[in-house]
Design an enzyme around this catalytic site. Sequence first.
Site, mmCIF file in Angstrom:
data_model
loop_
_atom_site.group_PDB
_atom_site.id
_atom_site.type_symbol
_atom_site.label_atom_id
_atom_site.label_comp_id
_atom_site.label_asym_id
_atom_site.label_seq_id
_atom_site.Cartn_x
_atom_site.Cartn_y
_atom_site.Cartn_z
ATOM 1 N N GLU A 115 67.741 -18.043 -25.267
ATOM 2 C CA GLU A 115 67.905 -18.951 -26.417
ATOM 3 C C GLU A 115 67.615 -18.180 -27.686
ATOM 4 O O GLU A 115 66.614 -17.470 -27.749
ATOM 5 C CB GLU A 115 66.862 -20.064 -26.385
ATOM 6 N N HIS B 97 58.796 -24.498 -18.826
ATOM 7 C CA HIS B 97 59.716 -25.095 -17.851
ATOM 8 C C HIS B 97 59.158 -25.099 -16.432
ATOM 9 O O HIS B 97 59.761 -24.492 -15.531
ATOM 10 C CB HIS B 97 61.045 -24.326 -17.851
ATOM 11 N N ASN C 31 67.947 -24.329 -19.506
ATOM 12 C CA ASN C 31 66.864 -25.284 -19.785
ATOM 13 C C ASN C 31 66.990 -26.476 -18.831
ATOM 14 O O ASN C 31 68.100 -26.932 -18.555
ATOM 15 C CB ASN C 31 66.962 -25.767 -21.229
HETATM 16 P P1 FAE Z 1 57.703 -34.754 -17.885
HETATM 17 O O1 FAE Z 1 58.727 -34.932 -18.917
HETATM 18 O O2 FAE Z 1 56.694 -33.663 -18.057
HETATM 19 O O3 FAE Z 1 56.936 -36.156 -17.743
HETATM 20 C C1 FAE Z 1 55.808 -36.320 -16.928
HETATM 21 C C2 FAE Z 1 54.888 -37.352 -17.557
HETATM 22 O O4 FAE Z 1 53.876 -37.731 -16.610
HETATM 23 C C3 FAE Z 1 54.135 -36.830 -18.792
HETATM 24 O O5 FAE Z 1 54.319 -37.727 -19.854
HETATM 25 C C4 FAE Z 1 52.670 -36.791 -18.341
HETATM 26 O O6 FAE Z 1 51.754 -37.062 -19.366
HETATM 27 C C5 FAE Z 1 52.628 -37.865 -17.260
HETATM 28 N N1 FAE Z 1 51.584 -37.667 -16.250
HETATM 29 C C6 FAE Z 1 51.239 -36.529 -15.641
HETATM 30 N N2 FAE Z 1 50.252 -36.734 -14.700
HETATM 31 C C7 FAE Z 1 50.002 -38.105 -14.750
HETATM 32 C C8 FAE Z 1 49.103 -38.939 -14.043
HETATM 33 N N3 FAE Z 1 48.291 -38.460 -13.076
HETATM 34 N N4 FAE Z 1 49.085 -40.255 -14.353
HETATM 35 C C9 FAE Z 1 49.902 -40.743 -15.318
HETATM 36 N N5 FAE Z 1 50.775 -39.980 -16.025
HETATM 37 C C10 FAE Z 1 50.825 -38.673 -15.736
HETATM 38 O O7 FAE Z 1 58.331 -34.553 -16.442
HETATM 39 N N6 FAE Z 1 63.695 -28.462 -21.448
HETATM 40 C C11 FAE Z 1 64.993 -28.435 -21.794
HETATM 41 O O8 FAE Z 1 65.860 -28.746 -20.972
HETATM 42 N N7 FAE Z 1 65.373 -28.073 -23.067
HETATM 43 C C12 FAE Z 1 64.455 -27.685 -24.015
HETATM 44 O O9 FAE Z 1 64.817 -27.390 -25.148
HETATM 45 C C13 FAE Z 1 63.081 -27.674 -23.632
HETATM 46 N N8 FAE Z 1 62.131 -27.272 -24.520
HETATM 47 C C14 FAE Z 1 60.810 -27.375 -24.166
HETATM 48 C C15 FAE Z 1 59.830 -27.046 -25.117
HETATM 49 C C16 FAE Z 1 58.492 -27.248 -24.804
HETATM 50 C C17 FAE Z 1 57.437 -26.863 -25.813
HETATM 51 C C18 FAE Z 1 58.112 -27.783 -23.552
HETATM 52 C C19 FAE Z 1 56.668 -28.021 -23.213
HETATM 53 C C20 FAE Z 1 59.072 -28.105 -22.618
HETATM 54 C C21 FAE Z 1 60.421 -27.892 -22.900
HETATM 55 N N9 FAE Z 1 61.418 -28.218 -21.991
HETATM 56 C C22 FAE Z 1 62.735 -28.128 -22.338
HETATM 57 C C23 FAE Z 1 61.072 -28.665 -20.624
HETATM 58 C C24 FAE Z 1 61.275 -30.166 -20.407
HETATM 59 O O10 FAE Z 1 60.667 -30.898 -21.446
HETATM 60 C C25 FAE Z 1 60.694 -30.535 -19.028
HETATM 61 O O11 FAE Z 1 61.399 -29.791 -18.058
HETATM 62 C C26 FAE Z 1 60.817 -32.013 -18.735
HETATM 63 O O12 FAE Z 1 60.122 -32.784 -19.686
HETATM 64 C C27 FAE Z 1 60.276 -32.328 -17.347
HETATM 65 O O13 FAE Z 1 60.622 -33.655 -17.038
HETATM 66 P P2 FAE Z 1 59.847 -34.448 -15.927
HETATM 67 O O14 FAE Z 1 60.436 -35.803 -15.802
HETATM 68 O O15 FAE Z 1 59.768 -33.608 -14.696
#
Ligand code: FAE
Length: 547
Positions: free
Chosen positions: A403, A488, A526
């Site tokens: 990127e 990621h 991503n």
């Molecule tokens: P996620 O979105 O992490 O959601 C999980 C949720 O569960 C969170 O809100 C937690 O707080 C909650 N949680 C965890 N444990 C518990 C518990 N015990 N009880 C209750 N709640 C809980 O999971 N990906 C892209 O494709 N493009 C991008 O440009 C990109 N940029 C990124 C930049 C940053 C700085 C970061 C950190 C990540 C980035 N990502 C990007 C990765 C992407 O946001 C990530 O892969 C997804 O958010 C994961 O989705 P999930 O549904 O697996």
Amino acid sequence: MSDSARRSTGSKGFSRRGFIVGTGSILGAAAFAGRASATPPQAAPAAAPIPSGAHVPALVIGTGYGGSVAALRLAQAGVDVHMIEMGMSWDTPGPDGKIFANTTTPDSRSFWLRTKTKQPISNFLGFPIDKDISRYTGILDAEEFSGITVYQGRGVGGGSLVNGGMAVTPKRENFGAILPSVNVDEMYNTYYPRANTGLGVATIDPAWFDTADCYQYARVGRKHAQRSGFPFVFVPTVYDWDYMKQEAAGTVPKSALAGEILYGNNYGKKSLQKTYLARIKETGKVTISPLHKVTSVSPATGGGYTVVIDQIDTTGVTTLTKTVTADKVFFAAGSVGTSKLLVKLKATGALPNLNSEIGQGWGDNGNVMCGRANHMWDPTGALQASIPTGGIDNWNAGGAFAEIAPLPTGIETFASFYLSITKNPNRARFSWNAATGRADLDWQASWKQPSIDMAKSIFDKINAKEGTIYRTDLFGTYKVWGDHLTYHPLGGAVLNQATDNYGRLHGYSGLYVIDGALIPGNTSVNPFVTITALAERNIEKIIATDL
Ligand code: FAE
């Protein structure tokens, strides 16, 4: 202010220092500070904390991509759903009139339960830039394991609150290596298009890209890539491009052009709050408990599952422990959250029949960062949109997709900055450590070397061609590679191994994994579009056969 609003913003949790610093953005966000009327309405369902003793048909742990897809489709199928989220609801402005803090001026809103920031770029011109903040349930968690720091979003919307919005569908020919047990035609004909529509994915207008001041840094990145023979590709995103054009024209409050990204985006980015969670709200069948953390899931007598939940305050202290029951439980706590929970539940006897694949197959999507120092006659621009729009595709030849990322400091840095996604083959494992009472991850720092080598396949060549060098001042003193982190996390409860081919956990009927934990360590791009598309595929099957 209502109790729930006070709880979700936790205004007393803002440090006075953080507030003062937070209004002093060098990028000009202060021009709109205090204009609460400029704050966009947030459309996620309002917080409605679950009472202890409640029974729900479907309980979803986590409100990120997997959780939001599951909740929406279940609700549309007529099922009442409750979502549990350990982070805040992020729906109420803080004292500066903004919901989210600016990237250049982190405050207590910015980090999850830390007293000092842990910024991914830790230094500038060699000087450390982290600073003291008050401990608060902020938006970005920098979770430290041995050998790696894993950045994750915390709050209603999960990673969509903090991510760069790059919404990339992998190349079809690469899909077999990403999820080998999944039908490629189904994904590319049905579920990727469904995910892209649901997320509101769009690509920048190339003509605007070619002229906008705020994409000069990306045009420099494109020029350097192409002069070295690498293909430049436009990357789709979930930013509202019409809004960004208005930001550039100065007719609306700025967010991408104010450098907002890592600690939330106040206006133009279509996070899940504006897409899936908004549609969830319209169903009227989903409630959400923010600042609630699931700690246990075990079979209930008479069927279904008993779920233990800690309600926390904005300093992270448990104020109440609740016990509820659910017919079906969806693990959507993200790769790390789901893996940590499952290894604990297996090892401590709550769910002993989970199989030995639990915790395995975890990868960092090959993330590695670096910067390059350009010549004085090749400026990247003081104004940089915080939303990346382009990448360098050397996946097949060199194992890296880079990127072209902004460095939105508000000053000319003459730097090009990159987050590379690489074909790193290393996979780690989560296991339960009974002595410490926490889950460990056995990632080793040296496992980033293949990623560095693959990224070098691009940047050594560009540096040689341009007569430029790597920046050594961004990750410490004389340190080129940001090889200590990932944005990621993927894997830990891999599809068709820890679960069946639709995310049903082996050993227990009515328990599902529906997030990034299903994907074995790498998506070649991503990951959130793939996480969303896979969740769309799995929930459709689960609704058709299990309800
Ligand atoms: P996620 O979105 O992490 O959601 C999980 C949720 O569960 C969170 O809100 C937690 O707080 C909650 N949680 C965890 N444990 C518990 C518990 N015990 N009880 C209750 N709640 C809980 O999971 N990906 C892209 O494709 N493009 C991008 O440009 C990109 N940029 C990124 C930049 C940053 C700085 C970061 C950190 C990540 C980035 N990502 C990007 C990765 C992407 O946001 C990530 O892969 C997804 O958010 C994961 O989705 P999930 O549904 O697996």
